[in-house]
Design a protein around this motif. Sequence first.
Motif, PDB file in Angstrom:
ATOM      1  N   GLN A  16       4.232  48.414   4.834  1.00 55.78           N
ATOM      2  CA  GLN A  16       5.642  48.583   4.503  1.00 55.78           C
ATOM      3  C   GLN A  16       6.326  49.497   5.518  1.00 55.78           C
ATOM      4  O   GLN A  16       7.480  49.267   5.882  1.00 55.78           O
TER       5      GLN A  16
ATOM      6  N   SER B 289      10.566  48.514   0.124  1.00 61.47           N
ATOM      7  CA  SER B 289       9.869  48.443  -1.154  1.00 61.47           C
ATOM      8  C   SER B 289      10.672  47.617  -2.165  1.00 61.47           C
ATOM      9  O   SER B 289      10.108  46.778  -2.879  1.00 61.47           O
TER      10      SER B 289
ATOM     11  N   ARG C 178       1.352  41.749  -2.306  1.00 56.71           N
ATOM     12  CA  ARG C 178       0.970  43.069  -1.793  1.00 56.71           C
ATOM     13  C   ARG C 178      -0.488  43.317  -2.134  1.00 56.71           C
ATOM     14  O   ARG C 178      -0.918  43.046  -3.253  1.00 56.71           O
TER      15      ARG C 178
END
Length: 127
Positions: free
Chosen positions: A55, A70, A84
């Motif tokens: 990220q 996020s 993820r």
Amino acid sequence: MQKIESSESIQLYFKMLTTIRDLATKSCETIIEHGLTPSQYSMLVMLQENPMLTQQAIATELGVTKGNVSQMIKIMERDGLVIRKSDGAAYQVMVTQKAIDKIEILTPEYHQRIMEVMGILSTTDIT
């Protein structure tokens, strides 16, 4: 290099401004028509080309905060476009087949709209 007259420079400047505005509008329209934001599309293309980015790496590449990334990932994960995986200290983000299919449909249309807008500039304008 050829010297451009002042009035020609101003005309070229306005032509380029119009092209940039039209390019931003048309490219965003295409992406939005496919249910994505421009940032989401950029992220999906980036992840398709560079699987398993963190990220933080995505945030750096897009020029946004890790918090923005996020939130985008949370939405795209909900929509089945990314997954993820925890890598200990960081999350790895990967595109799903659904995202790959969406990119394959969207990208040619996106590129076509860019080419249509860029067609307003002549070769002389560009060089």
